[in-house]
Design an enzyme around this catalytic site. Structure first.
Site, PDB file in Angstrom:
ATOM      1  N   LYS A  14     -43.158 -11.418  61.168  1.00 24.13           N
ATOM      2  CA  LYS A  14     -42.758 -12.117  62.393  1.00 24.13           C
ATOM      3  C   LYS A  14     -42.171 -11.135  63.386  1.00 24.13           C
ATOM      4  O   LYS A  14     -41.706 -10.037  63.043  1.00 24.13           O
ATOM      5  CB  LYS A  14     -41.757 -13.232  62.087  1.00 24.13           C
ATOM      6  CG  LYS A  14     -40.387 -12.776  61.556  1.00 24.13           C
ATOM      7  CD  LYS A  14     -39.391 -12.358  62.628  1.00 24.13           C
ATOM      8  CE  LYS A  14     -38.084 -11.837  62.047  1.00 24.13           C
ATOM      9  NZ  LYS A  14     -37.216 -11.169  63.036  1.00 24.13           N
TER      10      LYS A  14
ATOM     11  N   ASP B 279     -34.301 -16.319  56.908  1.00 22.85           N
ATOM     12  CA  ASP B 279     -35.639 -16.294  57.515  1.00 22.85           C
ATOM     13  C   ASP B 279     -36.722 -16.892  56.612  1.00 22.85           C
ATOM     14  O   ASP B 279     -37.850 -17.098  57.068  1.00 22.85           O
ATOM     15  CB  ASP B 279     -36.053 -14.855  57.847  1.00 22.85           C
ATOM     16  CG  ASP B 279     -35.381 -14.321  59.099  1.00 22.85           C
ATOM     17  OD1 ASP B 279     -34.903 -15.143  59.906  1.00 22.85           O
ATOM     18  OD2 ASP B 279     -35.338 -13.094  59.271  1.00 22.85           O
TER      19      ASP B 279
END
Length: 295
Positions: A11, A138
């Site tokens: 990401k 995350d």
């Protein structure tokens, strides 16, 4: 013997704001998360030996409970009372390590999905996300993937309209940055300029890449850029190469640039690759989780 092969996708943060430091020591954040098409590979299979075995192509990575892949598998196996089972996880790393791209969290997310399938645990995505946050903030996002607003400590997720088509140049310099160092040195109450997260959400809703790029910002750069000037050098090289904007991802040191012109992105890729500033560099694109977008 059944072998599952999975992709753990990296990401970037299109926007990263820190609102405050909480009493529990965590930081309250507001971030725009975006999955990109850079990925690690995991191969998971059952073995006759008891316990969890992890192998990786990088000899400096731990292969015990200090690896998030191991912890993800262990969490599910203990909960299911299947600790006597044997699992081998082979991890092929490509996502830059300690680089602000959630590589470890992405690997853990893939391990949760793989072990859930391999052992027939039948946990839903929501149930996996509830367990994932116990491994790392995350991990729930890395399970969900796509474009999302992350709030709280990063675990409160809202699906956003997809990032407009573009080319993303990702470059990691020859340094690693400790996330703990960055947050410990962040003076959250002294931040005067905050990224326009609401402006980015509006740009996504309108499919406006230029406005999205214009609104990019990462408050963690206030710590990392002064400590590691090479980050700013890479940003400037991307902007000079035609990027709509360039920014550090997460706590760094990886820098990414948004290009609407593939040719310009590719030319900048080769210039940076030969500059001596970077260790790893990729020209990639945003990834969208179509099932979530349609859901």
């Amino acid at each position: 013997m059944k072998i599952l092969e999975l992709r753990a996708m990296a990401k970037i943060n299109l926007g990263l704001d820190v609102l405050r430091k909480r009493e529990d020591g965590y930081h309250e954040v507001r971030m725009i998360m975006q999955t990109v098409r850079i990925f690690d590979r995991l191969r998971i299979q059952r073995i006759r030996e008891t316990g969890i075995k992890v192998r990786t192509n990088l000899n400096y990575l731990p292969v015990d409970e200090n690896n998030l892949v191991y912890r993800a598998a262990s969490l599910l196996m203990k909960e299911a009372g299947m600790e006597e089972e044997g699992i081998l996880i082979e991890l092929e790393k490509h996502i830059p390590v300690a680089a602000g791209m959630a590589g470890g969290s992405a690997d853990a997310a893939a391990a949760l999905i793989g072990v859930n399938r391999l052992l027939g645990l039948r946990l839903s995505m929501g149930e996996l996300m509830q367990r994932g946050v116990r491994i790392g903030a995350d991990v729930p996002y890395c399970l969900m993937r796509g474009t999302a607003l992350a709030e709280g400590i990063g675990e409160k997720l809202s699906v956003l309209p997809p990032c407009p088509p573009c080319h993303i140049l990702v470059a990691k310099p020859r340094i690693s940055v400790s996330t703990k160092f960055v947050y410990n040195n962040l003076k959250a109450d002294e931040i005067s300029q905050h990224p326009d997260i609401d402006g980015q959400i509006a740009a996504l809703e309108q499919g406006d890449l230029r406005e999205l790029a214009k609104s990019m910002g990462n408050v963690l750069e206030t710590v990392t850029v002064p400590a590691y000037p090479v980050i700013d050098k890479i940003k400037k090289a991307m902007l000079q190469g035609g990027a709509l904007n360039a920014m550090m991802s997460g706590s760094g040191p990886t820098v990414f640039g948004i290009f609407d012109d593939e040719r310009a992105g590719r030319q900048c890729f080769y210039r940076l690759k030969g500059s001596g500033l970077v260790q790893q560099i990729y020209l990639t694109q945003p990834f969208q989780n179509k099932a979530l977008q349609e859901g």
